[in-house]
Scaffold this active site. Structure first.
Site, PDB file in Angstrom:
ATOM      1  N   CYS A  23     -12.389  15.680  13.670  1.00 20.43           N
ATOM      2  CA  CYS A  23     -12.032  14.489  12.497  1.00 20.43           C
ATOM      3  C   CYS A  23     -12.457  15.037  11.385  1.00 20.43           C
ATOM      4  CB  CYS A  23     -12.638  13.414  13.025  1.00 20.43           C
ATOM      5  SG  CYS A  23     -12.824  12.071  11.665  1.00 20.43           S
ATOM      6  N   CYS A  26     -14.685  12.660   9.483  1.00 19.74           N
ATOM      7  CA  CYS A  26     -16.165  12.770  10.054  1.00 19.74           C
ATOM      8  C   CYS A  26     -16.807  13.953   9.452  1.00 19.74           C
ATOM      9  CB  CYS A  26     -15.875  12.975  11.463  1.00 19.74           C
ATOM     10  SG  CYS A  26     -15.099  11.584  12.270  1.00 19.74           S
TER      11      CYS A  26
END
Length: 98
Positions: A23, A26
């Protein structure tokens, strides 16, 4: 070793970062969380939960979007947000629950 429930039951705020290695947003949060830890020091804890390695924990908290941050105090969820947040605003939120 403490269990997840024991960790989030702290009287100090505990910030849980639900994330995944793949991600991109993230990865942005890694720097934000480091800044928060520098600002807060021992006054709070940060726990990172990889949803791919801990699907049961992610499912328990109904994580559908990552990153999702959940702030706990005394085992109770006091704040939650999905998506990236800047360190200044995140620090203000954490300070509200100290």
């Amino acid at each position: 070793m403490e269990t997840f429930d024991e960790l989030i039951s702290s009287p100090e705020p505990v910030l849980v970062d639900f994330h995944a290695e793949w991600c991109a947003p993230c990865q942005t949060m890694v720097k934000v969380l480091k800044k928060i830890k520098d600002l807060q020091g021992e006054a709070m804890h940060v726990i990172k939960v990889d949803i791919d390695k801990n699907p049961s924990v992610a499912s328990h908290f109904f994580i559908q979007t990552i990153p999702t941050l959940i702030l706990f105090k005394n085992g109770k969820q006091v704040w939650r947000q999905s998506g990236v947040i800047d360190p200044v605003n995140l620090n203000k939120i954490i300070n509200m629950f100290k």
